[in-house]
Design an enzyme around this catalytic site. Structure first.
Site: not given
Length: 489
Positions: A241, A313-314
């Site tokens: 991230e 992750g997003d």
């Protein structure tokens, strides 16, 4: 995956989709550590780092596993069917899918967790980036798009086209905070791109890029926006991230690309220490690409314990790849354990569908010239016209894969393309981002010609020339040897 400064952080996990896998538990017959050490998860358990999630559409990952591997849904009536194994600890029973999906399309709706913890993967909900499906959800994978053989038996992988993604935001036993873990994935080494993010592993639970260090996944591809390595890629990296990392430095680290038909990709982490390892999933051992301290700003880690596949992750949905199997462990696996797992993977016998398919990751050699179809100077720029050049065995600019969609892919993300959709003699043969158009579809014919599906014209060495740099075009098929091509591994 994206880093976004100056916006409000989302403090609470969204409830949308978080219960997607609740209630989907099946009788998985997941064995304990005492099972016969014949699967990767038996080996991890023996090493003191048991699997807490185990996903595969191709085979059982425990020697005693005899449950469902995945579920498909067919378009004709929207009914579903679980696909299991041929025998305990064995390969997927692909005939179940073939019979159920005959005459219609099927999507993979669930990838079951074999560990017994119900950490199943289902359709990914919206994140910071919306998916292309209704309500911002991601697409599901075409169940027929990635045929393969394992030990000589037919199976199917999970074909991740951009926009496809799976996720579980409510897991059981997956590492959080700075807890140690190991991750591996077996992927198609010829199917990738340079975008974000074809990931598998541990992610945040809210689909937002809230902070660094909140995820830890395997990434496979040629992305250079954050971390990257030597050459043109692809590389095994870690998505942590706010950055892909190929080592301790943000950006470049001197790690080698990996160019194999099937790839074992590993990432593992513990307090202020992590490593990247990988190798061919068909033969040989593992290479350690990095082993050292965490990057600045990533110690301690703040992992949140969701699991994702095919996305960032997003919910960044631009990546592409093909996934066959993978696990997450509790604890930091030893190299000895990982080496044993790698030996198990190579013994499984991954191979292209139809056995040694000569159209996967091959050079295309001109019948007249003896030279190879080549992208000049290893360019990845859309519109670059392909040419003849001396064959170089390790050149990724000369390695082509013929896909189930009849595309000729190079670099894993660029397709041989009839420029401008042209159908007349002299149309340039170029590379372009793969988009599924008929001007990027080709027939590889028994007589050695390569003909465009849209135009019917042959791939041709312009003017029947044989010199380095001769440009390739489309031309009416005439039987000439400058229109004949032989795949070479």
């Amino acid at each position: 995956m994206e880093r976004r400064l100056g916006r409000l952080l989302v403090a609470a996990a969204t409830s949308v989709g978080l219960t997607a896998s609740v209630g989907l538990g099946v009788l998985v017959n997941a064995p304990g550590a005492s099972a016969a050490a014949s699967g990767p998860c038996d080996l991890y358990a023996s090493g003191g780092t048991p699997c807490v999630a185990a996903h595969s559409t191709t085979r059982a990952l425990y020697g005693a596993y005899n449950g469902a591997l995945y579920q498909v849904r067919r378009a004709s009536d929207n009914t579903t069917r679980d696909v299991g194994v041929l025998s305990a600890g064995g390969v997927a029973n692909a005939a179940t899918q073939d019979a159920f999906c005959a005459g219609t399309t099927c999507l993979i709706t669930i990838i079951y967790d074999q560990s017994g913890r119900n950490n199943h993967l289902t359709q990914a909900p919206p994140g910071y980036w919306p998916g292309p499906a209704a309500g911002g959800w991601d697409n599901l994978a075409d169940a027929k798009a990635a045929p393969v053989t394992v030990g000589g038996q037919k199976a199917y992988g999970v074909y991740i086209a951009p926009g496809t993604g799976y996720r579980n935001n409510r897991t059981n036993g997956v590492a959080t905070g700075d807890q140690p873990e190991g991750i591996y994935a077996v992927v198609d080494g010829t199917h990738y791109n340079q975008w974000c993010c074809f990931d598998y592993g541990n992610a945040q639970t809210d689909g937002q890029a809230d902070a660094p260090a909140i995820m830890e996944t395997v990434y496979f591809g040629a992305n250079k926006q954050w971390g990257y390595g030597a050459g043109a890629g692809p590389w095994i990296m870690a998505d942590l991230e706010w950055g892909l990392f190929s080592g301790v430095n943000a950006g470049y680290n001197n790690i080698a690309p990996i160019n194999q038909r099937f790839v074992t990709a590993m990432v593992k982490g513990e307090p202020n220490h992590w490593a990247i390892r990988g190798g061919s999933a068909q033969s040989g051992g593992l290479t350690t690409y990095f082993d050292g301290r965490r990057p600045n700003g990533y110690n301690p880690m703040k992992k949140e314990g969701a699991i994702l596949l095919g996305i960032g992750g997003d919910n960044s949905v631009s990546g592409r790849g093909t996934f066959f199997e993978g696990v997450l462990t509790a604890g930091y696996p030893s190299e000895a354990t990982e080496n044993a797992v790698q030996a198990n993977i190579t013994a499984a016998g991954y191979a292209p569908a139809g056995g040694g398919n000569p159209q996967q990751n091959v050079q295309l050699v001109g019948g007249q010239s003896g030279r190879c179809v080549d992208v000049p100077n290893g360019s990845t720029t859309n519109g670059t016209q392909v040419q003849l050049w001396d064959c170089i065995s390790n050149s990724t600019a000369q390695r082509w894969t013929y896909t189930a969609a009849r595309q000729l892919q190079v670099y894993g993300n660029k397709c041989l393309d009839a420029s401008g959709g042209g159908t007349s003699n002299g149309t340039q043969a170029i590379i372009w981002d793969c988009h599924g158009g008929t001007n990027q579809q080709w027939n590889l014919n028994a007589n050695g010609t390569i003909t465009g599906v849209q135009s019917g014209l042959c791939l041709d060495a312009n003017g029947a020339a044989t010199a380095n740099g001769t440009k390739l075009i489309l031309w009416s098929c005439n039987g000439g040897t400058n229109q004949r091509w032989t795949p070479r591994t």
